[in-house]
Write a protein that holds these residues in place. Structure first.
Motif, PDB file in Angstrom:
ATOM      1  N   ASN A  61      98.682  68.083 116.219  1.00  0.00           N
ATOM      2  CA  ASN A  61      99.537  67.334 117.143  1.00  0.00           C
ATOM      3  C   ASN A  61      99.411  65.839 116.902  1.00  0.00           C
ATOM      4  OD1 ASN A  61     101.288  68.703 118.934  1.00  0.00           O
ATOM      5  ND2 ASN A  61      99.547  69.574 119.991  1.00  0.00           N
ATOM      6  N   GLY A  62      98.193  65.373 116.685  1.00  0.00           N
ATOM      7  CA  GLY A  62      98.000  63.963 116.371  1.00  0.00           C
ATOM      8  C   GLY A  62      98.737  63.576 115.101  1.00  0.00           C
ATOM      9  N   HIS A  63      98.720  64.475 114.142  1.00  0.00           N
ATOM     10  CA  HIS A  63      99.426  64.202 112.884  1.00  0.00           C
ATOM     11  C   HIS A  63     100.941  64.192 113.090  1.00  0.00           C
ATOM     12  CE1 HIS A  63      99.578  63.677 108.612  1.00  0.00           C
ATOM     13  NE2 HIS A  63     100.445  64.661 108.515  1.00  0.00           N
ATOM     14  N   LEU A  64     101.444  65.095 113.922  1.00  0.00           N
ATOM     15  CA  LEU A  64     102.877  65.071 114.230  1.00  0.00           C
ATOM     16  C   LEU A  64     103.269  63.734 114.863  1.00  0.00           C
ATOM     17  CD1 LEU A  64     103.644  68.633 115.625  1.00  0.00           C
ATOM     18  CD2 LEU A  64     104.699  67.554 113.642  1.00  0.00           C
ATOM     19  N   ILE A  65     102.435  63.246 115.758  1.00  0.00           N
ATOM     20  CA  ILE A  65     102.711  61.945 116.371  1.00  0.00           C
ATOM     21  C   ILE A  65     102.712  60.852 115.313  1.00  0.00           C
ATOM     22  CG2 ILE A  65     101.786  60.208 117.960  1.00  0.00           C
ATOM     23  CD1 ILE A  65     100.906  62.566 119.751  1.00  0.00           C
ATOM     24  N   PHE A  94     107.923  62.804 126.704  1.00  0.00           N
ATOM     25  CA  PHE A  94     107.655  64.037 125.976  1.00  0.00           C
ATOM     26  C   PHE A  94     106.361  63.973 125.168  1.00  0.00           C
ATOM     27  CE2 PHE A  94     109.621  68.074 125.352  1.00  0.00           C
ATOM     28  CZ  PHE A  94     108.949  68.587 124.273  1.00  0.00           C
ATOM     29  N   PHE A  95     106.139  62.881 124.443  1.00  0.00           N
ATOM     30  CA  PHE A  95     104.908  62.764 123.670  1.00  0.00           C
ATOM     31  C   PHE A  95     103.700  62.620 124.597  1.00  0.00           C
ATOM     32  CE2 PHE A  95     107.816  61.796 120.195  1.00  0.00           C
ATOM     33  CZ  PHE A  95     107.244  62.539 119.169  1.00  0.00           C
ATOM     34  N   ASP A  96     103.897  62.029 125.759  1.00  0.00           N
ATOM     35  CA  ASP A  96     102.792  61.897 126.719  1.00  0.00           C
ATOM     36  C   ASP A  96     102.327  63.249 127.237  1.00  0.00           C
ATOM     37  OD1 ASP A  96     102.834  59.131 126.564  1.00  0.00           O
ATOM     38  OD2 ASP A  96     104.268  58.939 128.208  1.00  0.00           O
ATOM     39  N   ARG A  97     103.182  64.241 127.196  1.00  0.00           N
ATOM     40  CA  ARG A  97     102.830  65.555 127.752  1.00  0.00           C
ATOM     41  C   ARG A  97     101.713  66.229 126.972  1.00  0.00           C
ATOM     42  NH1 ARG A  97     108.972  67.047 128.570  1.00  0.00           N
ATOM     43  NH2 ARG A  97     109.350  65.854 130.448  1.00  0.00           N
ATOM     44  N   ILE A  98     101.491  65.797 125.728  1.00  0.00           N
ATOM     45  CA  ILE A  98     100.381  66.350 124.954  1.00  0.00           C
ATOM     46  C   ILE A  98      99.076  66.123 125.709  1.00  0.00           C
ATOM     47  CG2 ILE A  98      98.996  66.014 122.866  1.00  0.00           C
ATOM     48  CD1 ILE A  98     101.555  65.706 121.327  1.00  0.00           C
ATOM     49  N   HIS A  99      98.959  64.948 126.335  1.00  0.00           N
ATOM     50  CA  HIS A  99      97.750  64.647 127.099  1.00  0.00           C
ATOM     51  C   HIS A  99      97.604  65.555 128.316  1.00  0.00           C
ATOM     52  CE1 HIS A  99      97.007  61.162 124.662  1.00  0.00           C
ATOM     53  NE2 HIS A  99      98.213  60.686 124.921  1.00  0.00           N
ATOM     54  N   CYS A 122      85.808  74.073 116.231  1.00  0.00           N
ATOM     55  CA  CYS A 122      86.539  75.273 115.804  1.00  0.00           C
ATOM     56  C   CYS A 122      87.641  75.609 116.793  1.00  0.00           C
ATOM     57  CB  CYS A 122      85.589  76.460 115.693  1.00  0.00           C
ATOM     58  SG  CYS A 122      84.442  76.339 114.324  1.00  0.00           S
ATOM     59  N   ASP A 123      87.379  75.391 118.049  1.00  0.00           N
ATOM     60  CA  ASP A 123      88.315  75.763 119.089  1.00  0.00           C
ATOM     61  C   ASP A 123      89.517  74.833 119.161  1.00  0.00           C
ATOM     62  OD1 ASP A 123      88.270  77.997 120.644  1.00  0.00           O
ATOM     63  OD2 ASP A 123      87.773  76.903 122.466  1.00  0.00           O
ATOM     64  N   THR A 124      89.311  73.539 118.930  1.00  0.00           N
ATOM     65  CA  THR A 124      90.378  72.588 119.204  1.00  0.00           C
ATOM     66  C   THR A 124      90.911  71.849 117.990  1.00  0.00           C
ATOM     67  OG1 THR A 124      88.816  70.790 119.618  1.00  0.00           O
ATOM     68  CG2 THR A 124      89.442  72.144 121.504  1.00  0.00           C
ATOM     69  N   ALA A 125      90.227  71.919 116.874  1.00  0.00           N
ATOM     70  CA  ALA A 125      90.585  71.060 115.747  1.00  0.00           C
ATOM     71  C   ALA A 125      92.020  71.245 115.292  1.00  0.00           C
ATOM     72  CB  ALA A 125      89.628  71.288 114.581  1.00  0.00           C
ATOM     73  N   TYR A 126      92.459  72.497 115.130  1.00  0.00           N
ATOM     74  CA  TYR A 126      93.798  72.714 114.605  1.00  0.00           C
ATOM     75  C   TYR A 126      94.870  72.082 115.475  1.00  0.00           C
ATOM     76  CZ  TYR A 126      93.232  75.844 110.621  1.00  0.00           C
ATOM     77  OH  TYR A 126      92.976  76.373 109.397  1.00  0.00           O
ATOM     78  N   SER A 127      94.909  72.447 116.738  1.00  0.00           N
ATOM     79  CA  SER A 127      96.020  71.971 117.551  1.00  0.00           C
ATOM     80  C   SER A 127      95.931  70.483 117.831  1.00  0.00           C
ATOM     81  CB  SER A 127      96.133  72.767 118.850  1.00  0.00           C
ATOM     82  OG  SER A 127      94.970  72.629 119.611  1.00  0.00           O
ATOM     83  N   HIS A 128      94.745  69.966 118.133  1.00  0.00           N
ATOM     84  CA  HIS A 128      94.630  68.535 118.409  1.00  0.00           C
ATOM     85  C   HIS A 128      94.924  67.696 117.169  1.00  0.00           C
ATOM     86  CE1 HIS A 128      93.445  68.863 122.512  1.00  0.00           C
ATOM     87  NE2 HIS A 128      92.332  69.530 122.241  1.00  0.00           N
ATOM     88  N   ALA A 129      94.331  68.058 116.053  1.00  0.00           N
ATOM     89  CA  ALA A 129      94.545  67.288 114.829  1.00  0.00           C
ATOM     90  C   ALA A 129      95.997  67.384 114.371  1.00  0.00           C
ATOM     91  CB  ALA A 129      93.603  67.765 113.731  1.00  0.00           C
TER      92      ALA A 129
END
Length: 196
Positions: free
Chosen positions: A61-65, A106-111, A52-59
């Motif tokens: 962001n992964g989809h944007l990539i 820039f994309f690496d900064r997500i990590h 619940c805490d992380t699904a939206y932003s992680h998923a």
């Protein structure tokens, strides 16, 4: 697998779907380990809370990539031509996502925890476009999408890419606001809607 997960179930004796999944698919008894401090039910609650805490932003962001990965890569012959056409079609708005301005790590900064960096650039890019520029960009993006691998191309494929990027970026931005939300604000939300 999609399950309905209730955190803090109103009926503690009933097992929710995630707990049932652990029992049925992984053969994990709900009281495992016996006499242990951490049970399968606890693990299910921890997993649900983390999701619940992380699904939206992680998923999202992964989809944007994934969306950017469907486009020609910067530094290739095809990519150089494509990104120049993006810049020409999108004008100054395109600088928000152009590799010359957004490239490097820039994309690496997500990590490194910069969850909203790409999302804010995508939203700024799309907000600054005129309707004519958006149409032109849909044509450019759609012409680069591989019809054989994705199933759509042309202007329609480009429009889908733009809409998907917009919604994914919005999900990241919306999830980011939760970082600043307190438990008291969350309770006020539920109380206000309960009393409405």
């Amino acid at each position: 697998m999609i399950v309905n997960r209730r955190v803090g179930s109103e009926q503690p004796d009933e097992h929710d779907e995630l707990e049932q999944h652990l029992v049925e698919k992984l053969n994990v008894p709900l009281d495992w380990p016996e006499d242990g401090g951490l049970t399968a039910s606890h693990v299910a609650r921890i997993a649900a809370a983390a999701t619940c805490d992380t699904a939206y932003s992680h998923a999202a962001n992964g989809h944007l990539i994934d969306l950017f990965a469907a486009l020609p890569l910067p530094g290739t012959t095809e990519g150089k031509d494509f990104w120049e056409r993006i810049r020409d079609a999108g004008g100054s708005a395109a600088w928000n996502i152009h590799p010359a301005n957004m490239g490097g790590p820039f994309f690496d900064r997500i990590h490194d925890g910069n969850e909203g960096g790409i999302a804010s650039r995508v939203l700024s890019f799309l907000e600054e476009l005129t309707p004519a520029q958006r149409t032109d960009l849909a044509e450019v993006i759609g012409s680069a999408l591989g019809n054989g691998t994705i199933g759509v191309s042309g202007r329609y494929g480009g429009e889908l890419w733009l809409r998907d990027a917009e919604m994914s970026a919005w999900r990241v931005a919306l999830a980011g606001r939760r970082e600043f939300e307190t438990a008291q604000e969350r309770n006020q939300f539920f109380e206000a809607w309960r009393d409405a």
